[in-house]
Design a protein around this motif. Structure first.
Motif, PDB file in Angstrom:
ATOM      1  N   VAL A 298      14.606  70.887  38.380  1.00 57.57           N
ATOM      2  CA  VAL A 298      15.300  69.623  38.139  1.00 57.57           C
ATOM      3  C   VAL A 298      15.620  69.552  36.645  1.00 57.57           C
ATOM      4  CG1 VAL A 298      14.166  68.481  40.070  1.00 57.57           C
ATOM      5  CG2 VAL A 298      13.146  68.332  37.798  1.00 57.57           C
ATOM      6  N   PRO A 299      16.589  68.722  36.250  1.00 57.18           N
ATOM      7  CA  PRO A 299      17.004  68.686  34.842  1.00 57.18           C
ATOM      8  C   PRO A 299      15.873  68.524  33.846  1.00 57.18           C
ATOM      9  CG  PRO A 299      18.596  67.519  36.181  1.00 57.18           C
ATOM     10  CD  PRO A 299      17.472  67.883  37.101  1.00 57.18           C
TER      11      PRO A 299
ATOM     12  N   TYR B 104      20.107  72.165  32.319  1.00 53.86           N
ATOM     13  CA  TYR B 104      20.318  72.369  33.756  1.00 53.86           C
ATOM     14  C   TYR B 104      21.798  72.540  34.083  1.00 53.86           C
ATOM     15  CZ  TYR B 104      20.696  71.387  38.736  1.00 53.86           C
ATOM     16  OH  TYR B 104      21.012  71.477  40.072  1.00 53.86           O
ATOM     17  N   ASP B 105      22.652  71.737  33.465  1.00 52.94           N
ATOM     18  CA  ASP B 105      24.082  71.790  33.769  1.00 52.94           C
ATOM     19  C   ASP B 105      24.685  73.155  33.479  1.00 52.94           C
ATOM     20  OD1 ASP B 105      23.999  69.190  34.589  1.00 52.94           O
ATOM     21  OD2 ASP B 105      24.800  68.345  32.724  1.00 52.94           O
ATOM     22  N   GLU B 106      24.153  73.860  32.486  1.00 47.85           N
ATOM     23  CA  GLU B 106      24.659  75.192  32.162  1.00 47.85           C
ATOM     24  C   GLU B 106      24.254  76.214  33.219  1.00 47.85           C
ATOM     25  OE1 GLU B 106      24.381  76.221  27.760  1.00 47.85           O
ATOM     26  OE2 GLU B 106      23.044  74.475  27.878  1.00 47.85           O
ATOM     27  N   LEU B 107      23.093  76.013  33.817  1.00 41.74           N
ATOM     28  CA  LEU B 107      22.591  76.959  34.812  1.00 41.74           C
ATOM     29  C   LEU B 107      23.085  76.648  36.219  1.00 41.74           C
ATOM     30  CD1 LEU B 107      20.642  79.409  35.009  1.00 41.74           C
ATOM     31  CD2 LEU B 107      18.805  77.793  35.518  1.00 41.74           C
ATOM     32  N   GLU B 108      23.485  75.401  36.446  1.00 40.52           N
ATOM     33  CA  GLU B 108      23.812  74.951  37.805  1.00 40.52           C
ATOM     34  C   GLU B 108      24.848  75.816  38.517  1.00 40.52           C
ATOM     35  OE1 GLU B 108      25.400  73.186  41.215  1.00 40.52           O
ATOM     36  OE2 GLU B 108      26.582  73.474  39.379  1.00 40.52           O
ATOM     37  N   PRO B 109      25.969  76.217  37.897  1.00 43.65           N
ATOM     38  CA  PRO B 109      26.945  77.054  38.621  1.00 43.65           C
ATOM     39  C   PRO B 109      26.341  78.360  39.120  1.00 43.65           C
ATOM     40  CG  PRO B 109      27.908  76.179  36.607  1.00 43.65           C
ATOM     41  CD  PRO B 109      26.445  75.883  36.538  1.00 43.65           C
ATOM     42  N   PHE B 110      25.375  78.902  38.384  1.00 40.55           N
ATOM     43  CA  PHE B 110      24.753  80.163  38.794  1.00 40.55           C
ATOM     44  C   PHE B 110      23.774  79.941  39.947  1.00 40.55           C
ATOM     45  CE2 PHE B 110      25.981  80.555  34.334  1.00 40.55           C
ATOM     46  CZ  PHE B 110      26.804  81.670  34.403  1.00 40.55           C
ATOM     47  N   TYR B 111      23.114  78.780  39.965  1.00 42.85           N
ATOM     48  CA  TYR B 111      22.324  78.417  41.139  1.00 42.85           C
ATOM     49  C   TYR B 111      23.216  78.444  42.383  1.00 42.85           C
ATOM     50  CZ  TYR B 111      17.798  76.600  39.344  1.00 42.85           C
ATOM     51  OH  TYR B 111      16.531  76.456  38.836  1.00 42.85           O
ATOM     52  N   SER B 112      24.389  77.829  42.264  1.00 41.74           N
ATOM     53  CA  SER B 112      25.297  77.750  43.414  1.00 41.74           C
ATOM     54  C   SER B 112      25.740  79.132  43.862  1.00 41.74           C
ATOM     55  CB  SER B 112      26.518  76.892  43.049  1.00 41.74           C
ATOM     56  OG  SER B 112      26.135  75.546  42.819  1.00 41.74           O
TER      57      SER B 112
ATOM     58  N   PRO C 109      21.255  67.837  40.825  1.00 44.39           N
ATOM     59  CA  PRO C 109      22.669  67.655  41.172  1.00 44.39           C
ATOM     60  C   PRO C 109      23.348  68.979  41.492  1.00 44.39           C
ATOM     61  CG  PRO C 109      22.092  66.355  39.247  1.00 44.39           C
ATOM     62  CD  PRO C 109      20.913  67.230  39.523  1.00 44.39           C
ATOM     63  N   ARG C 110      24.315  68.925  42.450  1.00 42.47           N
ATOM     64  CA  ARG C 110      24.935  70.134  42.959  1.00 42.47           C
ATOM     65  C   ARG C 110      26.450  70.073  42.772  1.00 42.47           C
ATOM     66  NH1 ARG C 110      21.844  72.841  46.109  1.00 42.47           N
ATOM     67  NH2 ARG C 110      23.637  73.878  47.036  1.00 42.47           N
TER      68      ARG C 110
ATOM     69  N   ASP D  50      20.186  70.745  53.380  1.00 47.27           N
ATOM     70  CA  ASP D  50      20.914  69.500  53.570  1.00 47.27           C
ATOM     71  C   ASP D  50      21.624  69.161  52.261  1.00 47.27           C
ATOM     72  OD1 ASP D  50      21.857  66.950  53.983  1.00 47.27           O
ATOM     73  OD2 ASP D  50      19.978  66.150  54.780  1.00 47.27           O
ATOM     74  N   SER D  51      22.930  69.354  52.211  1.00 52.00           N
ATOM     75  CA  SER D  51      23.681  69.156  50.969  1.00 52.00           C
ATOM     76  C   SER D  51      23.718  67.702  50.526  1.00 52.00           C
ATOM     77  CB  SER D  51      25.109  69.688  51.124  1.00 52.00           C
ATOM     78  OG  SER D  51      25.103  71.074  51.408  1.00 52.00           O
ATOM     79  N   SER D  52      23.425  66.778  51.422  1.00 54.94           N
ATOM     80  CA  SER D  52      23.408  65.362  51.043  1.00 54.94           C
ATOM     81  C   SER D  52      22.117  64.981  50.331  1.00 54.94           C
ATOM     82  CB  SER D  52      23.590  64.472  52.276  1.00 54.94           C
ATOM     83  OG  SER D  52      22.463  64.577  53.147  1.00 54.94           O
ATOM     84  N   GLU D  53      21.105  65.835  50.401  1.00 51.45           N
ATOM     85  CA  GLU D  53      19.828  65.588  49.739  1.00 51.45           C
ATOM     86  C   GLU D  53      19.740  66.492  48.521  1.00 51.45           C
ATOM     87  OE1 GLU D  53      17.687  63.359  50.342  1.00 51.45           O
ATOM     88  OE2 GLU D  53      17.885  62.746  52.430  1.00 51.45           O
TER      89      GLU D  53
END
Length: 247
Positions: free
Chosen positions: A110-111, A130-138, A157-158, A149-152
């Motif tokens: 989490v952030p 976190y925001d810098e790493l998030e695209p690589f998580y995806s 944040p996704r 569950d993409s709504s959870e």
């Protein structure tokens, strides 16, 4: 040791090494993977697990003299340690490594995990957010195939939805949810790298309940998929990816 001709040599064939080998080989790069352990035959490993007197995550994969690894039921087998609190985490030295017996849980940080010092006065802050790493998580979730569950968002944040819907709740999950209704606790679907639907060459999970030791049907992600992709690329004259195991 046999002579190797390669543009890139990758040491170890775990999830990162195998995925990198597949991507490079498909792009026309000649790749060799160096691995201490041997290949695993899924059917043989499955029978070994079923017949084991002590069923621990490593029992389908007996260690060999040239590729020893820890054992859950004997913390002193491979580790050399003293004191009352033993380190008990384990790993495998075989082709595709510990992806054979990992559980497949794919929770993100989490952030605030990146701001431990700023937020909690503990440790140090990460040099990235976190925001810098998030695209690589995806990207990673798409590559290994995560069901969730993409709504959870679970506090993280996704920018992309999970590639597959969540694994259906079990009878016990539903029982806990009913028992916790009206309290501060909630039962949520855990993102997992196992198929909730057929995807690619891998079938949907059919509930064998032996995920940690071995998935009999390969519904849970393991790096054999990427090793196979890398090797298949060797059939092209411009793509020569070869797997070699060494003692």
């Amino acid at each position: 040791m046999a002579e190797i001709e390669a543009d890139v040599i990758i040491v170890a064939s775990g999830v990162s090494g195998a995925l990198l080998a597949a991507k490079l080989a498909q792009a026309g790069v000649k790749v060799a993977i160096l691995e201490a352990g041997a290949r695993v035959d899924r059917a043989v490993a499955r029978r070994r697990f079923w017949n084991a007197a002590i069923r621990v995550p490593e029992c389908p994969y007996p260690p060999s003299p040239q590729a020893e690894h820890p054992l859950s039921n004997d913390p002193d087998y491979w580790y050399r340690q003293t004191g009352p609190d033993k380190f008990k985490s384990t790993y495998l030295k075989v082709v595709v490594g510990t992806t054979w017996h990992w559980l497949g849980i794919c929770l993100r940080f989490v952030p605030n995990d990146f701001r431990l010092s700023s937020v909690y006065g503990r440790g140090v802050d990460w040099p990235i957010a976190y925001d810098e790493l998030e695209p690589f998580y995806s990207q990673a979730e798409q590559e290994i195939g995560v069901s969730g569950d993409s709504s959870e968002v679970l506090g993280s944040p996704r920018s992309m939805e999970y590639p597959m819907p969540a694994i259906p709740a079990t009878f016990m999950d539903k029982a806990y949810a009913r028992a916790l209704a009206g309290t501060e606790f909630e039962v949520r679907a855990t993102p997992q790298s196992r198929n909730s639907v057929d995807r690619g060459e891998r079938p949907a999970c059919c509930g064998n309940a032996s995920c940690i030791a071995i998935c009999p049907v390969q519904a849970k992600c393991d790096a054999t998929v990427d090793v196979a992709l890398a090797e298949e690329s060797s059939y092209s004259p411009r793509m020569a990816s070869r797997f070699r195991g060494f003692s």
